[in-house]
Scaffold this active site. Sequence first.
Site, PDB file in Angstrom:
ATOM      1  N   ARG A 227       0.714  -1.290  -0.021  1.00  0.00           N
ATOM      2  CA  ARG A 227      -0.076  -0.056  -0.197  1.00  0.00           C
ATOM      3  C   ARG A 227       0.816   1.197  -0.221  1.00  0.00           C
ATOM      4  NH1 ARG A 227      -4.770  -1.850   3.897  1.00  0.00           N
ATOM      5  NH2 ARG A 227      -6.448  -2.109   2.059  1.00  0.00           N
TER       6      ARG A 227
ATOM      7  N   GLY B  93      -6.305  -6.663   0.593  1.00  0.00           N
ATOM      8  CA  GLY B  93      -6.140  -7.251   1.868  1.00  0.00           C
ATOM      9  C   GLY B  93      -5.299  -8.558   1.721  1.00  0.00           C
TER      10      GLY B  93
ATOM     11  N   GLY C  22     -12.056  -4.521   1.162  1.00  0.00           N
ATOM     12  CA  GLY C  22     -13.439  -4.144   1.665  1.00  0.00           C
ATOM     13  C   GLY C  22     -14.060  -3.161   0.708  1.00  0.00           C
TER      14      GLY C  22
HETATM   15  C1  3PG Z   1      -8.260  -1.826   4.930  1.00  0.00           C
HETATM   16  O1  3PG Z   1      -7.354  -2.128   5.707  1.00  0.00           O
HETATM   17  O2  3PG Z   1      -9.347  -2.581   4.577  1.00  0.00           O
HETATM   18  C2  3PG Z   1      -8.376  -0.260   4.961  1.00  0.00           C
HETATM   19  O3  3PG Z   1      -7.389   0.269   5.297  1.00  0.00           O
HETATM   20  C3  3PG Z   1      -9.727   0.293   5.866  1.00  0.00           C
HETATM   21  O4  3PG Z   1      -9.359  -0.192   7.220  1.00  0.00           O
HETATM   22  P1  3PG Z   1     -10.512  -0.483   8.005  1.00  0.00           P
HETATM   23  O5  3PG Z   1     -11.327  -2.052   7.674  1.00  0.00           O
HETATM   24  O6  3PG Z   1      -9.929  -0.500   9.441  1.00  0.00           O
HETATM   25  O7  3PG Z   1     -11.622   0.493   8.035  1.00  0.00           O
END
Ligand code: 3PG
Length: 395
Positions: free
Chosen positions: A34, A352, A376
Site C-alpha cells: 500500500r 487485503g 473491503g
Molecule cells: C483496510 O485495511 O481494509 C482499509 O485500510 C480500511 O481499514 P478498516 O477496515 O480498519 O476501516
Amino acid sequence: MRGLDELDVKGRRVLVRADLNVPLDGDVITDDGRIRASLPTIRELAGKGAKVIVCAHLGRPKGQVKPEFSLAPVAQRLSELLGEPVAFAADVVGDSARATVAALEEGQVALLENLRYEPGEESKDDAARAEFAARLAMLADLYVGDGFGAVHRRHASVYDVPKQLPHAVGGLIAAEVDVLRKLTEDPARPYAVVLGGAKVSDKLKVIANLLTKVDRLLIGGGMAYTFLKAQGYEVGKSLLQEEQLDTVRGFLNEAASRGVDLVLPVDILAAVEFAEDAEYEVVDATAIPADREGLDIGPRTRELFAQKLADAQTVFWNGPMGVFEFEAFSGGTRAVAEALVRSDAFTVVGGGDSAAAVRKLGLPEDGFSHISTGGGASLEYLEGKELPGLIALED
Ligand code: 3PG
Ligand code: MG
C-alpha cells in the site's frame, strides 16, 4: 471528478488522504504494497512543487493514542521508497502537525500521525466529524483523495474534508475505479469470480450481486464449509456459520435458476487442530470426519478450480482458499494465484489478504492485470454500493 492535472499545486499545501494501513509485526512492516501504491501521486505532487501533507490511518486504535498504532514505521518506509526525507508529525492536528506543515518547503513531504488517534475521524456524529475535518482542512489549501482502501468509510478525512477544500482525485483511486468499472460494465466472458476468506457473512451482499453478473462463482476458504453444510454435508470442526445456512441455501438455488456455475470444493485438507504443523489428511468434501477441521482445499479442488479459470476472460479473486499463513495449508491459495498468473484473462486480485498472499507466496505482481489496494472497498464497489470517499470527490 477533477484529476490531479487540473489542480494548480505549486507552492500550495496539499493534503493527500492515502491508505497506508500496512500489516506490522511489532514495528516491522511485513507488506509495504500500500505504501508503494501511494508513491506516484505523492511524487507527482512533490514534483510539481506542492507542499505535500500525507494523512492516513493504521489499524483500529478507536480514537485513542496507542503507540503500537503509530505511523512512525510507515514514515520511515515512505521516506526510503521516495528517496527523500519525510517529516513526521507526532500528532494529527495539534502543535506538532502545525509546526511540521509550516516548515515544509515546495516539493517536500510530511506525514501526519494516525488519523484514528482522533475520535472525530470515525465519529458517527456528522457535527463531530465536520469539526475534526475543519481542523485537518486548516492545515492545507487543497485536498487530494487517494486512499482507495478506505473509500468505503464515511470518515472525516475521507468524506468531510473534501467538502471543505478544493479537491481532486489521485491517480491510485482513478486507476482502481477504472479497473472495477471494467468488472461491472460489460466484462469479457466467461467471467469467473473466486471468493475465499473466513466468513460468508462478510460477503453476503457481494455474492448476491455477483450471482446476477458472473458465469462462474468458485467458493473456497473458511466460507466454503457453510456452503457444504447447506448442501447437507457434515463439516466436522470446520468454520461454520449456522445462522447463514438459509441465506446460503438461497444462493445455491439462485445460482441454479440463473445458470451460474457455482463451484464448491470437492476435497479438503482436514486437520486434527488449527496449527502450523497439524496432522492432516485429504478427504472428500462430502466426508469430513467429525473430529477434524478443513484448513485448505485439496488437490482435486485445486485442479478443478484451475480448469474453471483456464478459459475465463475476466477473473476477480478475493480471499484465501485456506490458512495460507501456514505453509502446509497454503497450496490452495497458491494454486488459484498460479491459475490467474497463467491466464490471459483480465485478472484482478481484490486487496487485503489475497494481495498480501500473492506477495508472501512470492508470485510476480506483474502476472496479474491488477492487484487492488482495497479489500473491503473493492467488494463494496462490486456490491453496487455508493462509496462515501468517491461521492465526496464528485464535483
Ligand atoms: C483496510 O485495511 O481494509 C482499509 O485500510 C480500511 O481499514 P478498516 O477496515 O480498519 O476501516
Ligand atoms: Mg496473467
